[in-house]
Design a protein around this motif. Structure first.
Motif, PDB file in Angstrom:
ATOM      1  N   LEU A  13     -24.797 -26.885   1.843  1.00 26.73           N
ATOM      2  CA  LEU A  13     -25.825 -27.868   1.512  1.00 26.73           C
ATOM      3  C   LEU A  13     -26.983 -27.247   0.736  1.00 26.73           C
ATOM      4  CD1 LEU A  13     -26.022 -29.964   4.819  1.00 26.73           C
ATOM      5  CD2 LEU A  13     -24.976 -30.628   2.654  1.00 26.73           C
ATOM      6  N   SER A  14     -27.230 -25.973   0.957  1.00 27.24           N
ATOM      7  CA  SER A  14     -28.388 -25.338   0.308  1.00 27.24           C
ATOM      8  C   SER A  14     -28.237 -25.273  -1.206  1.00 27.24           C
ATOM      9  CB  SER A  14     -28.590 -23.929   0.868  1.00 27.24           C
ATOM     10  OG  SER A  14     -27.427 -23.141   0.657  1.00 27.24           O
ATOM     11  N   SER A  15     -27.022 -25.380  -1.668  1.00 28.28           N
ATOM     12  CA  SER A  15     -26.780 -25.318  -3.124  1.00 28.28           C
ATOM     13  C   SER A  15     -26.789 -26.684  -3.781  1.00 28.28           C
ATOM     14  CB  SER A  15     -25.421 -24.629  -3.379  1.00 28.28           C
ATOM     15  OG  SER A  15     -24.369 -25.379  -2.797  1.00 28.28           O
ATOM     16  N   ILE A  16     -26.907 -27.746  -2.979  1.00 34.79           N
ATOM     17  CA  ILE A  16     -26.904 -29.120  -3.506  1.00 34.79           C
ATOM     18  C   ILE A  16     -28.336 -29.482  -3.886  1.00 34.79           C
ATOM     19  CG2 ILE A  16     -26.416 -31.519  -3.001  1.00 34.79           C
ATOM     20  CD1 ILE A  16     -24.288 -30.579  -1.039  1.00 34.79           C
ATOM     21  N   GLY A  59     -31.636 -31.372  -4.156  1.00 41.35           N
ATOM     22  CA  GLY A  59     -32.255 -32.277  -3.196  1.00 41.35           C
ATOM     23  C   GLY A  59     -32.121 -31.777  -1.787  1.00 41.35           C
ATOM     24  N   MET A  60     -31.235 -30.787  -1.566  1.00 36.99           N
ATOM     25  CA  MET A  60     -31.078 -30.229  -0.233  1.00 36.99           C
ATOM     26  C   MET A  60     -31.439 -28.746  -0.212  1.00 36.99           C
ATOM     27  SD  MET A  60     -30.271 -32.393   2.045  1.00 36.99           S
ATOM     28  CE  MET A  60     -29.606 -31.357   3.315  1.00 36.99           C
ATOM     29  N   ASP A  61     -32.022 -28.328  -1.298  1.00 39.64           N
ATOM     30  CA  ASP A  61     -32.434 -26.945  -1.336  1.00 39.64           C
ATOM     31  C   ASP A  61     -33.586 -26.753  -0.368  1.00 39.64           C
ATOM     32  OD1 ASP A  61     -35.112 -27.146  -3.178  1.00 39.64           O
ATOM     33  OD2 ASP A  61     -33.559 -28.627  -3.732  1.00 39.64           O
ATOM     34  N   PRO A  62     -33.893 -25.506   0.009  1.00 42.66           N
ATOM     35  CA  PRO A  62     -34.952 -25.252   0.991  1.00 42.66           C
ATOM     36  C   PRO A  62     -36.278 -25.844   0.573  1.00 42.66           C
ATOM     37  CG  PRO A  62     -33.599 -23.319   0.747  1.00 42.66           C
ATOM     38  CD  PRO A  62     -33.145 -24.257  -0.302  1.00 42.66           C
ATOM     39  N   LEU A  63     -36.598 -25.828  -0.703  1.00 47.45           N
ATOM     40  CA  LEU A  63     -37.873 -26.361  -1.150  1.00 47.45           C
ATOM     41  C   LEU A  63     -37.961 -27.847  -0.889  1.00 47.45           C
ATOM     42  CD1 LEU A  63     -40.575 -25.749  -2.516  1.00 47.45           C
ATOM     43  CD2 LEU A  63     -39.459 -26.177  -4.745  1.00 47.45           C
ATOM     44  N   SER A  64     -36.897 -28.591  -1.178  1.00 45.47           N
ATOM     45  CA  SER A  64     -36.886 -30.052  -0.949  1.00 45.47           C
ATOM     46  C   SER A  64     -36.978 -30.358   0.550  1.00 45.47           C
ATOM     47  CB  SER A  64     -35.612 -30.662  -1.548  1.00 45.47           C
ATOM     48  OG  SER A  64     -35.572 -30.488  -2.947  1.00 45.47           O
ATOM     49  N   VAL A  65     -36.275 -29.535   1.329  1.00 44.29           N
ATOM     50  CA  VAL A  65     -36.320 -29.751   2.782  1.00 44.29           C
ATOM     51  C   VAL A  65     -37.719 -29.505   3.307  1.00 44.29           C
ATOM     52  CG1 VAL A  65     -35.457 -28.927   5.007  1.00 44.29           C
ATOM     53  CG2 VAL A  65     -33.879 -29.223   3.087  1.00 44.29           C
ATOM     54  N   ALA A 114     -27.842 -29.435  10.347  1.00 46.32           N
ATOM     55  CA  ALA A 114     -27.144 -28.997   9.118  1.00 46.32           C
ATOM     56  C   ALA A 114     -27.782 -27.721   8.556  1.00 46.32           C
ATOM     57  CB  ALA A 114     -27.166 -30.116   8.088  1.00 46.32           C
ATOM     58  N   CYS A 115     -29.120 -27.668   8.567  1.00 48.18           N
ATOM     59  CA  CYS A 115     -29.798 -26.476   8.034  1.00 48.18           C
ATOM     60  C   CYS A 115     -29.564 -25.257   8.916  1.00 48.18           C
ATOM     61  CB  CYS A 115     -31.295 -26.737   7.892  1.00 48.18           C
ATOM     62  SG  CYS A 115     -31.686 -27.930   6.584  1.00 48.18           S
ATOM     63  N   HIS A 116     -29.378 -25.426  10.171  1.00 44.18           N
ATOM     64  CA  HIS A 116     -29.137 -24.306  11.064  1.00 44.18           C
ATOM     65  C   HIS A 116     -27.662 -23.954  11.138  1.00 44.18           C
ATOM     66  CE1 HIS A 116     -33.279 -25.085  12.340  1.00 44.18           C
ATOM     67  NE2 HIS A 116     -33.256 -23.851  12.930  1.00 44.18           N
ATOM     68  N   ASP A 117     -26.847 -24.704  10.428  1.00 39.43           N
ATOM     69  CA  ASP A 117     -25.420 -24.388  10.398  1.00 39.43           C
ATOM     70  C   ASP A 117     -25.217 -23.241   9.406  1.00 39.43           C
ATOM     71  OD1 ASP A 117     -22.703 -24.291  10.462  1.00 39.43           O
ATOM     72  OD2 ASP A 117     -22.390 -26.419  10.041  1.00 39.43           O
ATOM     73  N   PRO A 118     -24.661 -22.140   9.815  1.00 40.92           N
ATOM     74  CA  PRO A 118     -24.523 -20.961   8.919  1.00 40.92           C
ATOM     75  C   PRO A 118     -23.723 -21.256   7.651  1.00 40.92           C
ATOM     76  CG  PRO A 118     -24.158 -20.353  11.197  1.00 40.92           C
ATOM     77  CD  PRO A 118     -24.237 -21.836  11.181  1.00 40.92           C
ATOM     78  N   LYS A 119     -22.813 -22.191   7.745  1.00 40.86           N
ATOM     79  CA  LYS A 119     -21.974 -22.425   6.565  1.00 40.86           C
ATOM     80  C   LYS A 119     -22.752 -23.037   5.410  1.00 40.86           C
ATOM     81  CE  LYS A 119     -20.330 -27.005   7.858  1.00 40.86           C
ATOM     82  NZ  LYS A 119     -19.142 -27.839   8.138  1.00 40.86           N
ATOM     83  N   ASN A 120     -23.956 -23.611   5.724  1.00 40.77           N
ATOM     84  CA  ASN A 120     -24.771 -24.212   4.667  1.00 40.77           C
ATOM     85  C   ASN A 120     -25.675 -23.187   3.986  1.00 40.77           C
ATOM     86  OD1 ASN A 120     -23.760 -26.873   4.864  1.00 40.77           O
ATOM     87  ND2 ASN A 120     -25.021 -27.197   6.709  1.00 40.77           N
TER      88      ASN A 120
END
Length: 632
Positions: free
Chosen positions: A540-543, A545-551, A603-609
């Motif tokens: 998700l971090s690479s999508i 709108g879901m990058d850390p800055l947007s979150v 989702a953000c705490h999921d390592p796969k993201n």
């Protein structure tokens, strides 16, 4: 010769023995000889040969003299004895005659005694028969005085207590004849029974005429004891008994109707009411209540009079007749009562007044039906009750239509219920307050609510349908809340309240959905929520709108929202009249935000993201956030 010699020898021998005997005898010891010699010395004085020769003859003469003297003396004795004998014979004859007379008298006396005994036995038997006859007459016949009491001096002679005593006496004799028949006197018993039956019929006929006359002239409510006894006797004659009851009912019906008219027009009511009932004709509730109250007081008195009149009768056999009689007495009240109540119902009156009249009629109809069941009056009150209920329902429906108006009133900007809603609920509250204390109130209350609430809800829904979605939901919730607040005050409203609550829940769901959509849009949660639901490939971090800055930008806006949550609330939420509705709407919409936040957090705490230092992106856990939101 030899014989002669022997004979001479015997004689000598005899003489010798005599001489020897004389010689041997001692004279001093022979008292008889001494007495004889002494007597001989009295007349043998000369002891000469001649004298000795003549001694024998002299003794014989003396003996003869003595015998003659004795004979003479004995002759006197004999004569005396003959006289005595004659006297004795005469006495014997008298005694014999007396004996015969005594014997004859004794025989006659025995016959007389026997006859007397028989006569005494017959007399005793006759006396006993006379006593039996007197007892029989006393037991099986009436005395002249009793017959005079039974028949009376004239047809119009009054009945007294003695009359009933004689009637009981006749009945007793009639019943005793059965015992007489069992004793073998069938013919006599049948004759007496026939006689007593005729007397009984004549007595009952006279009693019937007297009782009928008493019923015709009965003016007060006090039943005479003689009339009670009369009804008890006439019960054995069902036809006469029925005629008497009919006569009494006719008289009392006329008196009762007259009293009712007087109470209506002159004021001669029960309880010393001075004013005529019709003075309050302008007040339908009081007018109808006074008339029914008068009936409620008058009818039990009539029933009590009838029960008093027949209290000596067998109730099991005449209960139906008593009910019918009381129904006949009260039948005359039906026309004046019905005409007046129908006139009141025909006049335009408020629904509350009509319902008050309905409850009055129902109340008194329930009471009166217990006193005079299945009567014309009971049927009349039932008809009046049906008419009153129909008039009330018609009037209530009409007032509901008038209150709603021809066109639905649009709500104001405050989205509070229209004035028509308040008017109808006020009317409903007024009627239900009366219905809640009435008999059979469940049916009435449900019917009243249906008459008012159903068209009201239809009108509310029609009005709300022309509003935007949020306004419609708020307006419906405000209206339903006001309706619920009114109905919750009364019993039997559970089903109606459940249906209203279901409608409220539907509108709350709509309002919650709108509020949650507004929060999602204002917090820029839309793209994030879409991405989370899309489940695209890759972290998700690479999508975009879901990058850390947007979150991080989202969480900053969320913190700002937590400080002042009212800023993002829909303005219509504040117009909800129910605090509960506002709280539920906010809570459910906040729960939507919390659910999305939790999904994003996980989702953000999921390592796969591949989020680096995910904790720095969030200042709160989902539980903390939800707790803060709900506590707002």
């Amino acid at each position: 010769m030899k014989e002669a010699i022997n004979s001479a020898g015997d004689k000598n021998s005899t003489l010798v023995r005599r001489v020897n005997k004389l010689l041997e005898s001692r004279l001093e010891n022979d008292k008889d000889t001494l007495e004889a010699l002494k007597e001989l010395s009295t007349f043998f004085t000369d002891n000469s040969l001649n004298a000795r020769r003549n001694l024998r003859s002299k003794i014989e003469r003396r003996n003869l003299t003595i015998n003659e003297d004795f004979l003479s003396a004995f002759r006197e004795v004999k004569t005396t004895l003959d006289c005595i004998h004659q006297d004795v014979m005469a006495m014997n004859t008298s005694v014999q005659r007396m004996t015969n007379q005594l014997q004859s008298t004794k025989t006659q006396t025995l016959q007389l005694i026997d006859q007397t005994t028989k006569l005494q036995s017959v007399s005793k038997k006759l006396s006993m028969q006379q006593e039996v006859a007197n007892a029989f007459i006393k037991s099986f016949q009436l005395t002249p005085a009793e017959l005079s009491i039974l028949h009376g001096a004239s047809r119009e002679a009054p009945i007294t207590d003695e009359f009933f005593v004689v009637v009981d006496r006749v009945q007793e004799i009639h019943s005793s004849c059965r015992i007489l028949m069992q004793s073998g006197y069938q013919t006599l018993a049948l004759d007496i029974m026939q006689r007593m039956t005729l007397l009984q019929e004549a007595a009952l006929e006279r009693l019937y005429r007297w009782t009928q006359n008493q019923c015709r002239h009965i003016e007060n409510e006090n039943i005479a004891p003689l009339l009670i006894k009369s009804m008890t006797k006439l019960q054995d004659r069902p036809v006469l008994f029925k005629y008497i009851l009919d006569e009494y009912c006719t008289v009392r019906r006329s008196v009762l109707v007259s009293s009712f008219i007087d109470a209506l027009t002159l004021g001669d009511g029960f309880g010393g009411t001075p004013n005529p009932i019709e003075m309050h004709a302008h007040d339908p509730k009081r007018y109808v209540g006074d008339m029914l109250a008068w009936l409620h007081q008058a009818i039990p008195i009539e029933k009590e009079n009838i029960l008093t009149m027949i209290k000596g009768c067998d109730k099991a056999g005449i209960n139906d007749q008593v009910k019918q009689a009381l129904g006949n007495i009260t039948e005359g009240l039906c026309h004046p009562l019905k005409s007046r109540i129908e006139h009141i119902l025909a006049v335009e009156a408020p629904a509350t007044v009509l319902y008050s009249m309905t409850t009055l009629i129902r109340f008194y109809q329930a009471i009166i039906s217990q006193v005079v069941p299945d009567s014309v009056l009971d049927t009349t009150l039932g008809d009046l009750l049906d008419l009153s209920e129909k008039s009330f329902v018609t009037r209530l429906q009409r007032e509901t239509r008038i209150a709603l108006g021809d066109r639905a009133e649009p709500p104001g900007t405050d989205l509070i219920p229209a004035p028509s809603v308040s008017r109808l609920l006020s009317l409903l509250n007024e009627i239900l307050s009366v219905a809640s204390i009435a008999e059979d109130r469940e049916k009435d209350m449900l019917q009243i609510v249906s008459c008012v609430i159903d068209p009201l809800l239809q009108e509310i829904n029609e009005t709300a349908s022309r509003l935007p979605t949020v306004d419609m939901a708020v307006y419906l919730l405000n209206c339903i809340h006001q309706i619920q607040s009114t109905l919750a005050l009364y019993e039997y409203m559970d089903q109606r309240l459940e249906r209203l609550q279901a409608q409220s829940d539907a509108q709350i769901d709509t309002l919650t959905s709108e509020q949650a959509s507004s929060l999602v849009a204002n917090l820029n949660l839309g793209p994030i929520y879409t991405i989370l639901q899309g489940r695209e490939q890759g972290p998700l971090s690479s999508i975009p709108g879901m990058d850390p800055l947007s979150v991080k930008e989202f969480t900053n806006k969320l913190e700002t929202f937590l400080v002042m949550p009212d800023i993002l609330l829909l303005p219509q939420i504040s117009l909800l009249q129910s605090n509960t509705h506002r709280a539920i709407t906010q809570k459910r919409s906040f729960e939507v935000i919390g659910a999305i936040y939790k999904q994003l957090y996980n989702a953000c705490h999921d390592p796969k993201n591949l989020y680096q230092n995910a904790d720095s992106l969030f200042s709160r856990t989902p539980e903390d956030l939800l707790h803060v939101l709900i506590s707002q």
